[in-house]
Design an enzyme around this catalytic site. Structure first.
Site: not given
Length: 224
Positions: A64, A66, A77, A186
């Site tokens: 989701d 920032y 990202f 991740h």
């Protein structure tokens, strides 16, 4: 929410008439009118606007947006120019440097990737300020899953970079043999050392694209 333009509009149009989307539309509208929500409303669908379906070469799935001021702008990202580079993106840049020799830039603005066919798609497209995951389970996942299934149906070779367990769950939808699915932990500081560093996904993606006659992605984000 702004209308989706380009070839995504026709593909995603059936979702708008489904009960979940009507509830989602009402929920998001109320959230923007009563709370601080990220990204700005006009940026919600930037992943689709900047990367038409016909141009998709690579998919990078985030969870989701920032949730800090000025960070999110509709691409997973990525952050706006002038905003501190988040830790996960710092690690992505480190792997890019080690894998394909990119220098580490002074910004986290990934629009260049999107414009080359990298679909930077979060599973959830909005979030309350300072409340991570606050819009999960409200319908966005169903909408973005429809987009992922549409990419899966494309015949051109596409690389899916699935980082972390959340993104890797999407692999169940990916059954097209034309595509390449790459998995790694991740890039967050909590897990990057468990195998994200050294995964060489960026060079593998370009090798796959070139092998199938598709122009590789220039991963270098330039300094601003």
């Amino acid at each position: 929410m702004p209308p989706i333009r380009n070839d995504w509009a026709k593909v995603l149009a059936p979702e708008y008439n489904k009960p979940y989307y009507r509830k989602l539309f009402e929920f998001v509208g109320k959230e923007y009118s009563t709370h601080t929500i990220y990204p700005p409303g006009d940026d919600i669908f930037n992943a689709f606007h900047l990367t038409p379906l016909k141009d998709v070469k690579c998919v990078i799935i985030g969870q989701d947006p920032y949730h800090g001021p000025g960070q999110a702008h509709g691409l997973s990202f990525s952050v706006k120019p002038g905003v501190e580079i988040p830790p996960s993106l710092v690690n992505i840049y480190k792997e890019l440097h080690d894998d394909v020799g990119c220098y580490i830039p002074n910004n986290g603005y990934l629009v260049k990737w999107a414009e080359q066919g990298v679909l930077l798609l979060n599973a959830v497209l909005t979030v309350r300020a300072h409340q991570a995951a606050s819009h999960q389970g409200m319908g966005w996942e169903e909408f973005t899953d429809a987009a992922i299934r549409a990419v899966n149906k494309q015949n051109q070779p596409i690389v899916f970079l699935l980082w972390g367990s959340f993104a890797q769950k999407k692999a169940a939808m990916l059954d097209n043999p034309n595509h390449l699915i790459l998995k790694a932990p991740h890039p967050s500081p909590l897990s990057a050392y468990r195998g994200f560093f050294g995964c060489k996904h960026f060079s593998q993606a370009n090798e796959f694209l070139q092998r199938h006659g598709v122009a590789p992605i220039d991963w270098q984000i330039e300094n601003i």
